[in-house]
Motif scaffolding. Structure first.
Motif, mmCIF file in Angstrom:
data_model
loop_
_atom_site.group_PDB
_atom_site.id
_atom_site.type_symbol
_atom_site.label_atom_id
_atom_site.label_comp_id
_atom_site.label_asym_id
_atom_site.label_seq_id
_atom_site.Cartn_x
_atom_site.Cartn_y
_atom_site.Cartn_z
ATOM 1 N N TYR A 85 0.508 -0.552 0.205
ATOM 2 C CA TYR A 85 0.426 0.012 -0.097
ATOM 3 C C TYR A 85 0.540 1.224 -0.388
ATOM 4 C CZ TYR A 85 -3.539 -3.377 1.584
ATOM 5 O OH TYR A 85 -4.994 -3.724 1.637
ATOM 6 N N GLN A 133 0.417 5.693 1.689
ATOM 7 C CA GLN A 133 -0.095 6.142 2.224
ATOM 8 C C GLN A 133 0.137 7.234 2.109
ATOM 9 O OE1 GLN A 133 0.236 4.978 6.407
ATOM 10 N NE2 GLN A 133 -1.024 6.513 7.187
ATOM 11 N N GLY A 164 -4.208 12.342 4.177
ATOM 12 C CA GLY A 164 -5.893 12.873 4.229
ATOM 13 C C GLY A 164 -6.059 11.693 2.525
ATOM 14 N N GLN A 165 -5.295 11.049 2.436
ATOM 15 C CA GLN A 165 -5.504 10.219 1.441
ATOM 16 C C GLN A 165 -5.725 8.672 2.019
ATOM 17 O OE1 GLN A 165 -4.748 10.415 -3.197
ATOM 18 N NE2 GLN A 165 -3.426 11.965 -2.194
ATOM 19 N N GLY A 166 -5.650 8.248 3.466
ATOM 20 C CA GLY A 166 -5.930 6.605 3.683
ATOM 21 C C GLY A 166 -4.734 5.683 3.104
ATOM 22 N N LEU A 167 -5.301 4.124 2.791
ATOM 23 C CA LEU A 167 -4.173 3.393 2.049
ATOM 24 C C LEU A 167 -4.517 3.039 0.734
ATOM 25 C CD1 LEU A 167 -4.108 2.931 4.974
ATOM 26 C CD2 LEU A 167 -3.040 0.715 4.528
ATOM 27 N N TYR A 205 -0.784 -7.000 -5.199
ATOM 28 C CA TYR A 205 -0.850 -7.401 -4.118
ATOM 29 C C TYR A 205 -0.671 -9.331 -4.601
ATOM 30 C CZ TYR A 205 -5.484 -9.137 -6.461
ATOM 31 O OH TYR A 205 -6.659 -9.113 -7.082
ATOM 32 N N ASP A 257 -4.716 -0.855 -7.608
ATOM 33 C CA ASP A 257 -5.370 0.808 -8.293
ATOM 34 C C ASP A 257 -4.497 1.508 -8.917
ATOM 35 O OD1 ASP A 257 -7.435 0.259 -5.203
ATOM 36 O OD2 ASP A 257 -7.971 -0.027 -7.504
ATOM 37 N N PHE A 313 4.220 6.879 2.128
ATOM 38 C CA PHE A 313 4.836 6.269 2.547
ATOM 39 C C PHE A 313 4.354 4.874 3.029
ATOM 40 C CE2 PHE A 313 6.131 4.795 6.731
ATOM 41 C CZ PHE A 313 5.411 4.455 8.193
ATOM 42 N N LEU A 341 3.511 0.840 2.158
ATOM 43 C CA LEU A 341 3.180 -0.507 3.781
ATOM 44 C C LEU A 341 2.933 -1.018 2.704
ATOM 45 C CD1 LEU A 341 1.067 1.775 6.502
ATOM 46 C CD2 LEU A 341 2.709 0.200 6.424
ATOM 47 N N GLN A 357 -5.583 -7.605 7.991
ATOM 48 C CA GLN A 357 -4.257 -7.801 6.760
ATOM 49 C C GLN A 357 -2.932 -7.762 8.568
ATOM 50 O OE1 GLN A 357 -3.890 -5.492 3.612
ATOM 51 N NE2 GLN A 357 -5.913 -7.099 2.458
ATOM 52 N N PHE A 406 0.257 -5.566 9.096
ATOM 53 C CA PHE A 406 1.472 -4.514 8.900
ATOM 54 C C PHE A 406 2.990 -4.557 9.137
ATOM 55 C CE2 PHE A 406 -1.743 -2.450 6.294
ATOM 56 C CZ PHE A 406 -3.139 -2.668 6.252
ATOM 57 N N GLY A 407 4.011 -3.994 8.354
ATOM 58 C CA GLY A 407 4.718 -4.091 8.726
ATOM 59 C C GLY A 407 4.350 -2.833 9.438
ATOM 60 N N ASP A 408 5.599 -2.105 9.257
ATOM 61 C CA ASP A 408 6.443 -0.590 10.496
ATOM 62 C C ASP A 408 6.095 1.012 8.810
ATOM 63 O OD1 ASP A 408 8.267 -2.028 13.204
ATOM 64 O OD2 ASP A 408 6.303 -1.480 13.544
ATOM 65 N N HIS A 454 -11.987 14.519 9.016
ATOM 66 C CA HIS A 454 -10.065 13.984 9.787
ATOM 67 C C HIS A 454 -9.555 14.303 10.550
ATOM 68 C CE1 HIS A 454 -10.517 13.973 5.113
ATOM 69 N NE2 HIS A 454 -11.303 15.160 5.119
ATOM 70 N N TYR A 490 -8.691 0.174 12.041
ATOM 71 C CA TYR A 490 -7.633 -0.460 11.939
ATOM 72 C C TYR A 490 -6.824 0.888 12.978
ATOM 73 C CZ TYR A 490 -6.884 -3.826 9.247
ATOM 74 O OH TYR A 490 -6.866 -5.726 8.491
ATOM 75 N N GLN A 530 4.059 3.254 14.943
ATOM 76 C CA GLN A 530 4.473 2.791 15.062
ATOM 77 C C GLN A 530 3.119 1.252 13.945
ATOM 78 O OE1 GLN A 530 2.611 0.404 18.437
ATOM 79 N NE2 GLN A 530 3.218 2.297 20.269
ATOM 80 N N HIS A 531 2.600 0.530 13.752
ATOM 81 C CA HIS A 531 2.202 -0.021 12.483
ATOM 82 C C HIS A 531 1.445 0.266 12.552
ATOM 83 C CE1 HIS A 531 3.802 -3.524 14.838
ATOM 84 N NE2 HIS A 531 2.057 -3.852 14.801
ATOM 85 N N LEU A 532 0.257 -0.422 11.953
ATOM 86 C CA LEU A 532 -1.316 -0.228 11.250
ATOM 87 C C LEU A 532 -1.856 -1.683 12.606
ATOM 88 C CD1 LEU A 532 -2.001 1.743 9.288
ATOM 89 C CD2 LEU A 532 -3.338 0.612 8.382
ATOM 90 N N PHE A 569 -8.350 4.626 10.947
ATOM 91 C CA PHE A 569 -8.816 4.294 9.847
ATOM 92 C C PHE A 569 -9.434 3.286 9.651
ATOM 93 C CE2 PHE A 569 -5.400 5.645 6.834
ATOM 94 C CZ PHE A 569 -4.604 6.521 7.904
ATOM 95 N N PHE A 583 -9.824 1.301 2.386
ATOM 96 C CA PHE A 583 -9.372 2.124 3.119
ATOM 97 C C PHE A 583 -10.474 3.427 3.966
ATOM 98 C CE2 PHE A 583 -6.335 -0.359 6.126
ATOM 99 C CZ PHE A 583 -6.053 -0.979 5.061
ATOM 100 N N GLY A 584 -10.759 3.442 4.348
ATOM 101 C CA GLY A 584 -10.770 5.666 4.839
ATOM 102 C C GLY A 584 -10.303 6.356 4.348
ATOM 103 N N GLN A 585 -9.961 7.740 4.634
ATOM 104 C CA GLN A 585 -9.008 8.141 4.564
ATOM 105 C C GLN A 585 -8.424 8.383 5.825
ATOM 106 O OE1 GLN A 585 -12.628 8.651 3.623
ATOM 107 N NE2 GLN A 585 -12.531 10.823 2.416
ATOM 108 N N GLY A 586 -8.848 8.228 6.968
ATOM 109 C CA GLY A 586 -8.361 7.436 8.207
ATOM 110 C C GLY A 586 -8.528 9.391 8.672
#
Lengths: 114, 111
Positions: free
Chosen positions: A35, A37, A40-43, A48, A59, A88, A90, A103, A105-107, B9, B36, B42-44, B90, B101-104
């Motif tokens: 993914y 990141q 403001g746009q999420g993941l 995959y 996508d 970023f 992920l 799922q 996730f890594g750092d 947001h 999430y 930290q990670h998700l 998220f 996913f949503g925007q967070g």
């Protein structure tokens, strides 16, 4: 401890350069994901893989490539064709690519352009 | 195409305040829903998930979420937040395709 390891944590790329982000998991999961990141746009899903030696575009696959030669490894290459690579990244995995499988996730790896 | 929308947001609360983060998804069929959390540095991590059954699901750290099918919503709640809940949250859904996913929502809790 089982988990997902991404390396490096920070990565810098020069214009025109390809860079590869590493993702390794020891959870014995079949499915792995990449993914991107952005604030403001999420993941957003890049690529995959449901099983070793197989992968599909997500996508926003343009400018990226992946391989899945081993079950535990799913490296992502950000090519020079990706015009806006600063983000970023992920990596995630799940037991199988099924809707009810959460799922893990890594750092993450933060990629910046020099 | 499927989509997930998070209404806020950035939310700022004082400790002990109640929290509700909105999440709406667009898929009309059977859907799996997730929240999430990403703590600073930290990670998700998975907070909670809904697949079927009781629409009120409880997760870790005192969080819960309610699935309301008629409203296509899966709002996250916590009766009393702590400073340690400061994080980005998220919402995600998975219907017939991939996890979306949503925007967070960034939550800041003031001590």
């Amino acid at each position: 401890d089982g988990g997902i390891t991404q390396s490096p944590k920070y990565l810098f790329r020069k214009e025109g350069q390809n860079v590869t982000l590493s993702c390794e998991q020891n959870l014995n999961h079949d499915a792995m994901y990449w993914y991107r990141q952005d604030p403001g746009q999420g993941l957003r899903l890049i690529y995959y893989s449901q099983i070793v030696n197989d992968f599909q575009k997500g996508d926003i696959a343009e400018g990226y490539s992946v391989s899945r030669e081993k079950k535990e490894s799913f490296p992502l290459t950000v090519t020079s064709a990706q015009k806006n690579p600063t983000a970023f990244y992920l990596c995630a995995s799940s037991l199988q690519d099924l809707g009810n499988q959460p799922q893990h996730f890594g750092d993450g790896t933060r990629l910046s352009i020099l | 195409a499927q989509s997930v929308s998070q209404h806020n947001h950035h939310v700022i609360l004082s400790e002990a305040a109640s929290l509700e983060l909105g999440c709406n998804y667009s898929y009309g069929g059977t859907v799996n829903l997730f929240w999430y959390v990403q703590y600073p540095g930290q990670h998700l991590q998975l907070l909670l998930k809904y697949f079927s059954g009781d629409p009120l699901v409880k997760g870790i750290k005192g969080f819960e979420a309610e699935f309301i099918k008629s409203k296509f919503s899966f709002n996250l709640r916590k009766p009393s937040v702590q400073w340690s809940d400061t994080a980005e949250y998220f919402c995600a859904s998975r219907g017939g395709g991939k996890l979306i996913f949503g925007q967070g929502t960034e939550l800041s809790v003031k001590p």
